[in-house]
Scaffold this motif. Structure first.
Motif, PDB file in Angstrom:
ATOM      1  N   TYR A 145       0.822  -1.210   0.000  1.00 28.34           N
ATOM      2  CA  TYR A 145       0.000   0.000   0.000  1.00 28.34           C
ATOM      3  C   TYR A 145       0.857   1.262   0.000  1.00 28.34           C
ATOM      4  N   SER A 185      -5.291   2.371  -2.511  1.00 24.14           N
ATOM      5  CA  SER A 185      -5.304   1.339  -1.476  1.00 24.14           C
ATOM      6  C   SER A 185      -6.635   1.230  -0.757  1.00 24.14           C
ATOM      7  N   SER A 186      -7.508   2.239  -0.883  1.00 22.78           N
ATOM      8  CA  SER A 186      -8.794   2.214  -0.193  1.00 22.78           C
ATOM      9  C   SER A 186      -9.879   2.808  -1.074  1.00 22.78           C
ATOM     10  N   MET A 442      -1.561  -4.825   3.371  1.00 21.59           N
ATOM     11  CA  MET A 442      -2.029  -3.735   4.212  1.00 21.59           C
ATOM     12  C   MET A 442      -1.594  -3.997   5.645  1.00 21.59           C
ATOM     13  N   MET A 450      -6.453  -4.013  -5.132  1.00 18.01           N
ATOM     14  CA  MET A 450      -6.370  -2.561  -5.286  1.00 18.01           C
ATOM     15  C   MET A 450      -7.707  -2.004  -5.775  1.00 18.01           C
TER      16      MET A 450
END
Length: 584
Positions: A145, A185-186, A442, A450
């Motif tokens: 990440y 990453s989020s 993570m 992703m």
């Protein structure tokens, strides 16, 4: 001795049209040129020497066209790298079918792919887009990440085996596109990236002074759960875009019609449109009111041509939208030798009263089963009453028309425009990263896919759309930002006077923009011919050294789009050109 950048610029020789291959005029396209009606913009692009067709939907870009394309690419690059911090890559035009099978897209888009095998019988395709390739590339490289966010873009040729190429660059089989692929990453970070891209797109189109509408859209075969299309209103457009006069409601017609506004008169006639599924086992009755009152008090009559096919397909995904008359196909199913399980589906517009649904359920509606269908009714009858779904707004089954009430605000009315799609942004989520193994570690958890986005701009399509949008009876009209040359100097005879004017413009500190690009038309043609050719080519500003120049040393400055002609002294010329450039 120090040489300034300005003086270095003046050392370059003046650009001259006699040194540019610009085969303008002399070509008139006919409707059989590409088996379609010739659009005005495409016809002028050919006549003005910007491009030539090689095959149906495939084009050669000539020097003038390539200059427009290069400037457009530079504009896009500035925003991709400057505003978004994206890195430029260049992916291969060849992709393997194995990747497309992994992503689950191969069969959905197979009919539009150029497919072939190498000498080892390995199946390949010419890439119409690069989600599979870029995801695989990143999956092999990015593992943590900490390496995200990542933004990669390219400007490259794409290929689509278009069934019916038309309107020149607007619907081709080979075309140039900008793709931006984003990796986060989020979900929160990915949605923030999405909004940043949307702002960059707005700025790109604003620099070209294009009245683009950003509409909510369907993600289609691309996947994901959020997307926007960027449309330029045009009479030859393939899309219909709906927008409100009062609020920010803008939506593609394909996903509109999810609410039912307006009132149905008590005495309105009940009408039905019939469709059939691709496997011919389900007959679909779509019930709608013949007449609806709008908030303005006016009423509108509706027919089967007003049925929103995308809305029906959202309920019946395997509806055969190409079928205009379902009766013969249904009769061949129920009358066939092989026993087939058949079904009758009734879909009701949400503006119809519940009593209509009750009548359909009991079979007491006159048109429920037409006499020509015989007595072989389906064993199962299903009524889909989406209009009375307690968890959502009433479902509308009719296409939106200009003048309808906005479903988002009370005071607005809707306008429906035909439009050309210039760009598309998609939030893909894990649509490709999950099946293709693009995962990151993570802190404190197992590796996760992703969050991805895909954002495209049609470079060659913008060229065709801008030509279409700004063309007039005399020729093309380019925005300064992407014009092949922003200013043309036309003299009655080939003389050093034109070079002097060129240097006065090119060396002026009064022109602050970065887009001044001057050329001298020094070809051995008459002044009248050159002026007509300048109108056809579409230079934003034309400076004429004619009678006024000979008599008083003043030049005529023409701006066709602004409908302005001014006679000015040479010292005032840079300021006037700057003013026109800022407006265009």
């Amino acid at each position: 001795m120090v040489t300034t950048l300005r003086s270095m610029k003046l050392l370059r020789p003046a650009s001259r049209l006699s040194r540019v291959w610009a085969p303008t005029g002399g070509i008139a396209l006919h409707s059989n040129h590409s088996n379609h009606k010739i659009s005005d913009g495409y016809e002028k692009l050919v006549r003005a020497g910007y491009l030539r067709q090689s095959q149906a939907g495939i084009f050669h870009m000539l020097p003038l066209g390539l200059r427009v394309q290069s400037k457009l690419e530079k504009l896009v690059e500035e925003h991709m790298e400057g505003a978004l911090g994206a890195s430029k890559v260049s992916l291969s035009s060849l992709s393997t079918e194995v990747l497309w099978e992994k992503s689950g897209r191969l069969q959905n888009v197979a009919s539009e792919l150029f497919r072939f095998s190498d000498r080892k019988e390995t199946p390949y395709l010419l890439a119409p887009t690069h989600e599979e390739e870029i995801t695989t590339l990143v999956a092999k490289t990015v593992k943590s990440y900490k390496e995200l966010p990542l933004r990669l873009y390219q400007i490259t040729r794409k290929y689509r085996d278009e069934f019916r190429p038309r309107h020149g660059l607007l619907r081709g089989r080979e075309f140039t596109m900008k793709d931006l692929y984003t990796f986060d990453s989020s979900l929160e970070s990915a949605l923030d990236t999405y909004e940043q891209v949307r702002r960059a797109y707005d700025n790109i189109f604003a620099e070209m002074k294009l009245p683009v509408l950003a509409a909510k859209a369907s993600s289609g075969d691309m996947g994901g759960d959020m997307s926007h299309e960027y449309h330029l209103p045009a009479s030859i457009g393939d899309d219909r875009v709906i927008h409100c006069s009062s609020c920010d409601y803008v939506i593609n017609d394909e996903i509109a019609g999810t609410t039912a506004t307006g009132e149905v008169p008590a005495d309105t006639e009940l009408a039905v449109w019939r469709g059939i599924t691709k496997d011919r086992t389900r007959l679909v009755n779509v019930w709608y009111p013949r007449r609806i009152y709008q908030p303005s008090g006016e009423s509108r009559e509706y027919s089967g041509l007003d049925i929103s096919i995308p809305t029906i397909k959202s309920l019946i995904p395997d509806l055969d939208s190409a079928v205009g008359d379902a009766a013969p196909l249904w009769l061949s199913t129920v009358g066939g030798a092989a026993e087939k399980a058949t079904e009758l589906v009734n879909i009701l517009d949400g503006r119809l009263p519940r009593s209509v649904g009750d009548a359909i359920q009991t079979g007491s509606v006159e048109d429920l089963w037409p006499a020509e269908f015989g007595s072989s009714r389906p064993a199962l009858t299903v009524s889909v009453t989406g209009g009375w779904n307690e968890s959502s707004e009433p479902l509308g089954l009719l296409r939106v028309h200009s003048g309808d009430q906005c479903p988002q605000c009370e005071q607005g009315t809707l306008t429906v425009d035909k439009a050309i799609e210039l760009g598309h942004t998609f939030h893909l989520g894990t649509r490709y990263s999950d099946p293709l193994g693009a995962k990151i570690s993570m802190p404190g958890s197992a590796a996760v896919p992703m969050q991805m986005g895909c954002h495209g701009i049609g470079i060659s399509r913008i060229i065709g759309a801008v030509a279409e949008h700004f063309a007039d009876e005399k020729g093309l009209n380019w925005p300064v930002r992407i014009a092949p040359y922003s200013c043309a100097i036309i003299a009655k005879h080939d003389s050093e006077d034109a070079v002097g004017v060129y240097e006065r413009l090119a060396g002026s500190d009064e022109i602050t923009g970065d887009f001044l690009d001057v050329i001298i038309d020094d070809r051995q043609k008459s002044l009248a011919w050159k002026l007509g050719d300048a109108d056809l080519v579409g230079y934003p500003v034309v400076v004429v050294l004619g009678r006024e120049w000979a008599d008083s040393g003043r030049v005529e400055v023409q701006c066709k789009r602004l409908d302005v002609k001014e006679t000015v002294a040479l010292d005032s010329l840079p300021g006037v050109v700057e003013t026109f450039h800022m407006a265009l």
